[in-house]
Structure formats: C-alpha cells, structure tokens
Design an enzyme around this catalytic site. Structure first.
Site, short mmCIF file in Angstrom:
data_model
loop_
_atom_site.label_atom_id
_atom_site.label_comp_id
_atom_site.label_asym_id
_atom_site.label_seq_id
_atom_site.Cartn_x
_atom_site.Cartn_y
_atom_site.Cartn_z
N ASP A 133 0.82 -1.22 0.00
CA ASP A 133 0.00 0.00 0.00
C ASP A 133 0.85 1.26 0.00
O ASP A 133 0.37 2.35 -0.31
CB ASP A 133 -0.90 0.01 1.24
CG ASP A 133 -2.30 -0.44 0.92
OD1 ASP A 133 -2.76 -0.17 -0.20
OD2 ASP A 133 -2.92 -1.05 1.79
N LEU A 192 -12.49 7.74 -0.57
CA LEU A 192 -13.34 7.96 0.61
C LEU A 192 -14.11 6.69 0.92
O LEU A 192 -15.16 6.41 0.31
CB LEU A 192 -14.31 9.13 0.34
CG LEU A 192 -13.68 10.45 -0.14
CD1 LEU A 192 -14.75 11.49 -0.41
CD2 LEU A 192 -12.66 10.97 0.86
N ASN A 194 -14.34 3.56 4.46
CA ASN A 194 -14.20 3.56 5.92
C ASN A 194 -12.87 4.18 6.31
O ASN A 194 -12.77 4.97 7.23
CB ASN A 194 -14.31 2.14 6.47
CG ASN A 194 -15.74 1.67 6.49
OD1 ASN A 194 -16.64 2.43 6.84
ND2 ASN A 194 -15.96 0.43 6.10
N GLY A 195 -11.82 3.74 5.59
CA GLY A 195 -10.54 4.44 5.64
C GLY A 195 -10.59 5.48 4.54
O GLY A 195 -11.17 5.22 3.48
N ASP A 266 -20.96 4.63 9.69
CA ASP A 266 -21.37 4.37 8.31
C ASP A 266 -22.06 5.61 7.74
O ASP A 266 -23.07 6.07 8.28
CB ASP A 266 -22.32 3.16 8.28
CG ASP A 266 -22.54 2.67 6.88
OD1 ASP A 266 -23.05 3.44 6.05
OD2 ASP A 266 -22.19 1.51 6.60
P1 ADP Z 1 -13.50 0.15 3.22
O1 ADP Z 1 -12.52 1.24 3.54
O2 ADP Z 1 -13.86 -0.69 4.40
O3 ADP Z 1 -13.18 -0.65 1.97
P2 ADP Z 1 -15.75 1.12 1.66
O4 ADP Z 1 -14.96 1.62 0.50
O5 ADP Z 1 -16.61 -0.07 1.47
O6 ADP Z 1 -14.84 0.96 2.94
O7 ADP Z 1 -16.67 2.34 2.16
C1 ADP Z 1 -17.55 2.24 3.23
C2 ADP Z 1 -18.37 3.53 3.30
O8 ADP Z 1 -18.99 3.73 2.03
C3 ADP Z 1 -19.46 3.54 4.35
O9 ADP Z 1 -19.48 4.79 5.02
C4 ADP Z 1 -20.74 3.37 3.53
O10 ADP Z 1 -21.81 4.05 4.09
C5 ADP Z 1 -20.35 3.95 2.19
N1 ADP Z 1 -21.07 3.26 1.11
C6 ADP Z 1 -20.76 2.05 0.60
N2 ADP Z 1 -21.65 1.70 -0.37
C7 ADP Z 1 -22.54 2.70 -0.45
C8 ADP Z 1 -23.69 2.94 -1.26
N3 ADP Z 1 -24.11 2.06 -2.17
N4 ADP Z 1 -24.36 4.10 -1.06
C9 ADP Z 1 -23.93 5.02 -0.16
N5 ADP Z 1 -22.86 4.84 0.64
C10 ADP Z 1 -22.17 3.71 0.48
#
Ligand code: ADP
Length: 375
Positions: A133, A192, A194-195, A266
């Site tokens: 990464d 953008l 979770n991270g 979330d």
């Molecule tokens: P990670 O860093 O765990 O891979 P993600 O890229 O899955 O995280 O992002 C998670 C975030 O994206 C959460 O805040 C979630 O609410 C938002 N999110 C994921 N899918 C959707 C969607 N279809 N509509 C709106 N928000 C979404």
C-alpha cells in the site's frame, strides 16, 4: 480470484471476504455479477485462525477453478517501509524483512503476514507476491516524506509513507486508459471509504498524500480521527491519565464519523439520520476533505482533475456536492444532475477542474502486479 486469458489479461472469477476472524468468522464468495457462490458462518468460533480459514478458502478456490491451475497468490501488504518500492516475490528473506516492519503498522501488517504464512503451510511451492500500500508513494520528493523532528528519527523510519497506494495506482492506470490528457495533469484522487485519504498525483505519480506514518493521519474517517494536534495526545496521557492502548483505541476505533455523531461510522446511516450530530459529522467530513485538498493543490501547484472513489466517493452524491462546493473557488463547477445520476464525469463543461467518479479495484491491481512479477 482471477483467471487469465491467452494474453494474460485477468478476468474476475470470484471475490469475497473473510471477516471477524477470532470472533464469529464469516466467509463469503461471489461471482463477478455479485451472485453468492459460497457463504459460511462459524458462530462464536474463536479458535479458527487465519491458517484454518485460508485453508477453507483455498480448498474451495481450487474446487471452483476446476481443471484450471492456481499459479500464484498476490497479497495486499500494508507496509513496505523504505525498502520495498514495488511488488515482489516473497521468499524467507523478504518475509523476515516484512516482519521487521510490523512495528510500523501493528494493527494491519501482522494479519497480512499471517495470510502469507498460512498459504506457505498449505502450498509451500506456490509463488506468493507482496503488493504494498505504500509503494505508489515511495518516490515522492524527500520534503513530502519528512516530519519536522530530529533527523536521526527520520533515518530510523519515522517519516510519512502514505497508504491506499494500490487504489491510487489503479485509478492512475485507469485514467491513462479513459482520459490520457487528465492522466498527464495534476489530479487529486479522493479515496473515501471507511478508511479515507487523498492523493495528489502529477503525470501518474504520487506527489503528496494525506496519510503519513500511519493510516491514522489526514482525513476524518469512519472511526479514525485523522490528523489531530499532537498536543491533544499528550493531554490524553498526562492530564487524563490514559494509557497508550486507550489512546490507540480512542483514535482508531471511537473517533471519526462515529465519535462526532455518536450514531454510526457508516455514512449511509448518517445520511439517513435527522440528528443534528449526524449533520455535524457529515459537514466536518466534507470540510476536512476540502481543506486537505487545498493543501494538496499547493503541493501539485494547481489542479486539473478530481476523482472520487471508494464506498463514499463512488456512491454518495451529497458528500461529493459538499466537497465540490467548498472547492468552487478553484473554478470547479459541478453538474449537479450528472452528480446525482453518478455519471462518469460530474463537472460542467465550463469547469476549470474535470471531476470524475471512477470505481476503484485494488484486487485487480494486485492481480496485474502478480502477473507482471511472475513474468
Ligand atoms: P473500506 O474502507 O472498508 O473498503 P468502503 O470503500 O466499502 O470501505 O466504504 C464504506 C463507506 O462507504 C461507508 O461509510 C458506507 O456508508 C459507504 N457506502 C458504501 N456503499 C454505499 C452505497 N451504495 N451508497 C452510499 N454509501 C455507500
């Protein structure tokens, strides 16, 4: 899991996750259309470790591939330190060097290496490739890597590394395919999820990024604080008597959207809430992203393009609007209708900055690296 065609191009065969290792493990695999191929739940099974779960996955994968042979396994490894500037074949010496980097990423690196060791135990002769990464940020100018602390500490590795490199590399690569002019320019990618982090990219190379020594720096995230006055941490420890473990738990797991809203980490849940605290958390998230983007524009000496990616960036039109409105001073003009529809280009024709949505694909980037390293 990817299969290769005759020109060695990877096609997604199945994707999925293993979650909650050490608690109630869950394994799910889906095909390229999202149809569930495998779902296993182990309720309250704390004894199933990385090795046991990877064996489950590996055996299923071999079965799923039928008469196709598994030729290699690519791993996402969070930290490559100052040494690993590119993906590499893992041997005993490399694994030892990666062990030494665990202190730089204690929450992630040991789990990454546990996966590699588990595959070693199952299939010792199978080539394994580490994809880092940090590697995409490796060649930034020295000034972008330094903290203003005594130089001996910099030499010991206390420096800004940057993360989410596989996502940024994939986006830079995809931009070259779909918009070569923008790919040659000055672009901020907003990863953008979770991270969350931003990366300033010029001519396809990382110039500056918001994450630093750890993945705690920079933007506000789901449960992480992002950049915080270091004096606050001293205050936690000296005035509030918090231990290092308590500070770590607070900043990594109880801050960010969750901490400010008191409702959820979330973004979907916050967008659906009427609570004032949810609105404050969303506004702070957008404000911090725009503020950091302003900093990266200085590093890039301007801005030609902005790309939104990852869960929030790809799916949340409201957040994109808030960030773009705060960047209107750059001449960026959002096409709100295109934004709501989630189109590929969401800036207006007259905009000084082209704004795109690009779906990131870190797994494909790992597959591409793995094929290349195998030669
Ligand atoms: P990670 O860093 O765990 O891979 P993600 O890229 O899955 O995280 O992002 C998670 C975030 O994206 C959460 O805040 C979630 O609410 C938002 N999110 C994921 N899918 C959707 C969607 N279809 N509509 C709106 N928000 C979404």
């Amino acid at each position: 899991m990817f299969t290769l065609d005759e020109t060695n191009r990877p096609t997604l065969s199945a994707g999925g996750q293993i979650e909650q290792i050490g608690l109630s493990p869950k394994l799910v695999a889906r095909d390229a259309d999202g149809t569930v191929l495998l779902r296993r739940d182990w309720e309250n099974n704390t004894s199933l470790d990385h090795a046991a779960l990877l064996k489950e996955l590996f055996d299923w994968g071999v079965d799923h591939l039928g008469d196709r042979e598994v030729i290699a396994i690519g791993h996402r490894v969070v930290h490559g330190g100052t040494r690993f500037a590119a993906p590499c074949l893992i041997d005993a010496e490399v694994l030892h060097a990666l062990d030494d980097l665990c202190s730089l990423a204690p929450l992630h690196q040991p789990h990454n290496l546990a996966g590699i060791r588990a595959v070693n135990a199952i299939a010792p002769d199978l080539p394994q490739i580490a994809c880092f990464d940090t590697a995409f940020h490796h060649d930034r100018a020295a000034v972008a890597t330094r903290f203003a602390i005594p130089r001996a500490l910099h030499e010991q590795g206390i420096r800004r590394y940057g993360f989410h490199g596989l996502s940024y590399e994939y986006i830079a690569r995809r931009l070259r395919e779909i918009d070569p002019a923008m790919a040659e320019g000055r672009v901020i990618v907003a990863h953008l999820g979770n991270g969350a982090s931003l990366c300033g990219i010029r001519e396809g190379r990382s110039v500056d990024t918001t994450m630093g020594f750890t993945a705690l720096d920079g933007l506000m995230m789901g449960t992480r604080s992002g950049a915080i006055d270091p004096g606050v941490i001293l205050h936690f420890q000296t005035a509030l008597g918090m231990s290092a473990a308590e500070v770590e738990d607070l900043l990594y797991k109880r801050s960010g959207l969750l901490g400010v809203s008191g409702i959820s980490s979330d973004m979907r849940a916050l967008a659906a809430s009427n609570a004032v605290e949810a609105e404050e958390a969303i506004e702070l998230f957008a404000w911090r992203a725009a503020r950091e983007a302003g900093g990266l524009m200085s590093s890039l000496e301007g801005l030609d393009g902005l790309v939104f990616t990852a869960g929030i960036g790809e799916n949340n039109a409201g957040i994109r609007t808030r960030i773009c409105q705060r960047l209107a001073w750059t001449g960026l003009v959002l096409d709100e209708a295109a934004n709501i529809r989630g189109e590929a280009i969401i800036s207006a024709p007259e905009s000084a900055v082209t704004v795109r949505i690009i779906r990131t694909d870190e797994e494909r980037m790992i597959a591409l690296h793995t094929i290349r390293v195998l030669g």
